[in-house]
Design a protein around this motif. Structure first.
Motif, short mmCIF file in Angstrom:
data_model
loop_
_atom_site.label_atom_id
_atom_site.label_comp_id
_atom_site.label_asym_id
_atom_site.label_seq_id
_atom_site.Cartn_x
_atom_site.Cartn_y
_atom_site.Cartn_z
N TRP A 65 -18.00 -3.71 6.26
CA TRP A 65 -16.59 -3.72 6.68
C TRP A 65 -16.22 -5.03 7.35
N GLY B 98 -3.43 -2.92 2.38
CA GLY B 98 -3.66 -2.84 3.81
C GLY B 98 -2.48 -3.30 4.64
N TYR C 29 0.42 -0.84 4.48
CA TYR C 29 0.12 0.36 5.26
C TYR C 29 0.33 0.11 6.75
N ARG C 30 -0.14 -1.03 7.25
CA ARG C 30 0.00 -1.31 8.67
C ARG C 30 1.47 -1.48 9.07
N PRO D 89 -7.88 -1.53 3.89
CA PRO D 89 -8.93 -0.94 3.05
C PRO D 89 -8.38 -0.47 1.71
N GLU E 92 -7.75 2.45 10.00
CA GLU E 92 -8.50 2.90 8.82
C GLU E 92 -9.32 4.16 9.10
N TRP E 93 -9.85 4.25 10.31
CA TRP E 93 -10.71 5.39 10.65
C TRP E 93 -9.91 6.70 10.62
N LEU F 114 -12.00 3.36 1.72
CA LEU F 114 -11.67 4.56 2.51
C LEU F 114 -12.59 5.72 2.15
N ARG G 235 -12.92 -6.81 5.98
CA ARG G 235 -11.73 -6.88 6.82
C ARG G 235 -11.04 -8.24 6.76
#
Length: 692
Positions: free
Chosen positions: A473, A614, A617-618, A483, A517-518, A488, A477
């Motif tokens: 990761w 990514g 999404y953020r 991700p 992501e977690w 994922l 990153r």
């Protein structure tokens, strides 16, 4: 028969079974072996295990090992490089994490301490000392012993919680004002106690009494709990939820009236009028179950449901931290070590000053300071400044540097406030005592080494992120599209309980920069596990407009599909339809529940997977955070008024918000589709999007 006597009745039967299995496992497997705990017997024609070690001069070579937060595979590679001998680890043990810090010690001593620490065995292969190869394994005897410790912990946690609950049964009809007085008396008793164990017991009792006065329905729930038989308690321990309702008359009208009155008054939704609704038109439920998210504790959870029939209703779960059961050994207060230990190791009396600092990778460095007047995001407030937190490896590195003492400790990805590990003029044994309490560990001196091991190491070590994934990761990153769905799904295959550990999530943020992501992987785990089970071609099809035919799924993939869809296919869809069905994986903004009206849900918008990047999404995440702020502030104020702890508030906030982007599994039959949170309906546009 009480629950305690019932468990003790079962204990001899279980012990005889384990003894039988241990005896059956005592036969040596292949090759001579050496275990630091109990060396097995070998054939007289072969040298004893100690002889194999003494005959290999490479093991007596003095080496220096500095392995921080590594794993057994890394240790084996390190020993191979330092000694010239070949070391390797059984595949299932490679990812056990540890810290080894030692100067000028023999390789043999390191091997012995590692085997003793983790209850493992070194097997020797080869016909000549200069060709010996060393494999670290775990025998059946050692595996069964770990399972027995785990079962013993489970029994002790249940009994500890039962003791707390039983102490509250006399107060199930006590007015709240008197409960408050009894709680104050218990606090005073705790203050006056000299014995640490008794002090802690009275403090816990005071907290439980306060909890009874704050949580609506808890007194009635305890009254219902008191009627459980030992068999019911075993079912409760095994995960069964007990629910009592007004409709089926398992909940009395008196209890229902109290629940209606108290819960209506305490709701943050502005539903005070519920108290005026006739009881027969109410949906009222009271229940409880045990929370087992952590392997080292069990918590009594109160569950209440209130609402008007045929309308919206509210479900509330109270995690009563005051009604928590833990294993016996975690409740033993720390005491001064045996005088004989201090006499044998006088260095433990030496007073030192210690102020460990975090050894952070670049990706975990703090973000630039906010502009004047700009508030940090809620996410950053929860995470804090990574430089204010250390992990256990940071502490042991500082202690080793200060004392020169060889240290061997197990490692878990958790972080702690560094100020709690700062001391000046404190004896080394006391430093170890205080640190062990914060790390939930026990320490000992074995040979030249100070060894530190977590109380429940045999359970906790499965709830971590392997170093191989962290390294992967770290590289991934750097890409803006991290991700991807593949990455994922790699996160999602980790054990499910790991996603419920708040301290692990915080450590991932602070030490490795793993942020949203977690939560995204954990909250969409069922769909991601289905995706992870597919070969590359299947993954490509399931995210395309064509989808993946259901007919080609294996039995295990069908089970994962049913779980992701929250449905039973033979009952809810005919075999004929299943034969011509296809499965699609799509993305959408997740549900957002508003506190002002818990029935109101933002309609889902389904997106083609090609839109998932990514950065996108953020950006969506931050946009949804801003939309949620007013509702969350109101909820947070209400929780504080209920004297909720900071951890409980953070947990509730995560549940309210959740990740705003969801991964949804769709089952399409012709032009109709099924999704786990929507009724059958809708049409496929054929372009990769599914329109509700």
């Amino acid at each position: 028969m009480t629950i305690r006597s019932f468990l003790f009745f079962l204990a001899p039967i279980r012990s005889r079974l384990v003894l039988f299995l241990l005896l059956a496992a005592s036969c040596p497997l292949n090759g001579p072996a050496f275990s630091a705990e109990t060396p097995p017997t070998v054939e007289s024609a072969s040298p004893a295990p100690d002889d194999f070690f003494s005959r290999d001069p490479r093991l007596n070579k003095l080496i220096t090992v500095r392995l921080k937060a590594g794993d057994l595979k890394e240790l084996a590679d390190t020993l191979s490089g330092l000694t010239g001998a070949r070391y390797y680890v059984a595949k299932e043990l490679e990812e056990i994490k540890l810290t080894v810090l030692a100067k000028e010690v023999t390789a043999r001593s390191v091997m012995e301490q590692v085997a003793r620490m983790f209850h493992l065995t070194w097997r020797v292969h080869g016909d000549k000392p200069e060709r010996y190869r060393y494999q670290l394994t775990q025998t059946l005897r050692e595996r069964l012993a770990e399972e027995e410790r785990r079962r013993k912990d489970e029994d002790e946690m249940l009994l500890h919680m039962v003791e707390k609950l039983d102490a509250l049964l006399p107060y199930t009809r006590t007015p709240k004002e008197e409960l408050k007085l009894r709680a104050e008396e218990a606090k005073a008793r705790a203050e006056a106690e000299k014995d640490e164990a008794e002090k802690r017991r009275w403090q816990e009792h005071a907290g439980a009494l306060e909890s009874m006065g704050l949580n609506p329905g808890l007194q009635d729930a305890l009254h219902l709990y008191s009627q459980l038989a030992p068999d019911d308690m075993i079912r409760l321990r095994n995960g069964e939820k007990f629910n009592y309702t007004l409709a089926d008359r398992t909940l009395s009208r008196d209890a229902a009236e109290r629940l209606q009155k108290e819960q209506s008054r305490n709701t943050p939704f502005g539903q005070e009028k519920l108290a005026e609704v006739p009881l027969d038109r109410m949906r009222l439920e009271l229940g409880f179950h045990l929370n087992r998210d952590r392997p080292d504790q069990v918590i009594f959870v109160l569950r209440t449901t209130i609402g008007e029939q045929d309308k919206g209703y509210m479900i509330t779960e109270h995690y009563n931290s005051a009604l928590k059961g833990v294993p016996d050994r975690t409740r033993i207060p720390l005491r001064e070590p045996d005088p004989r230990l201090l006499e044998a190791h006088p260095i433990l009396k030496k007073k030192i000053a210690l102020a460990p600092e975090p050894d952070l990778p670049p990706e975990a460095a703090p973000k630039p300071e906010k502009k004047p007047g700009e508030e940090p995001s809620r996410f950053d407030q929860e995470t804090g400044n990574p430089r204010d937190f250390i992990d256990s490896a940071d502490f042991f590195a500082a202690l080793h540097e200060k004392t020169g003492q060889p240290i061997l400790a197990d490692y878990y990805l958790r972080t702690y406030e560094k100020t709690k590990f700062k001391w000046d003029g404190v004896a080394i044994w006391d430093v170890l005592n205080r640190a062990a309490e914060s790390l939930q560990s026990e320490w000992a001196v074995k040979g030249d080494f100070v060894t530190v091991r977590r109380h429940n190491y045999f359970s906790e070590r499965t709830l971590d992120v392997p170093n191989r994934l962290l390294r992967r990761w770290k590289i991934a990153r750097t890409r803006p599209d991290f991700p991807t769905l593949d990455e994922l799904s790699e996160i999602a295959v980790l054990p499910e309980p790991a996603f419920k550990l708040w301290d692990l999530e915080l450590a991932l943020r602070r030490r490795h920069g793993i942020r949203e992501e977690w939560g995204l992987a954990g909250n969409n785990r069922d769909s991601l596990l289905l995706y992870a089970s597919l070969p590359p071609e299947g993954r490509r099809k399931i995210v395309s407009a064509a989808g993946l035919p259901l007919a080609g799924f294996t039995g295990e993939q069908l089970r994962l599909c049913e779980k992701a869809l929250r449905m039973e296919m033979p009952r809810e869809i005919s075999p004929e339809d299943a034969a011509k069905s296809r499965i699609l994986l799509h993305l959408r903004p997740d549900k957002v529940f508003e506190y002002q009206d818990w029935e109101k849900v933002h309609p889902p918008v389904y997106l083609a997977p090609s839109q998932f990047k990514g950065d996108w999404y953020r950006a969506k995440q931050e946009e949804r955070d801003r939309d949620q702020d007013p509702a969350l502030e109101k909820a947070q104020a209400w929780l504080k008024s209920m004297n909720a702890s900071d951890e409980e508030i953070a947990g509730a906030r995560r549940k309210i918000r959740g990740p705003r982007i969801g991964i949804v599994t769709l089952l399409q039959v012709g032009n109709r589709y099924w999704a786990y949170d929507r009724p059958p309906g809708g049409e496929s546009s054929g372009d990769g999007e599914v329109k509700p």
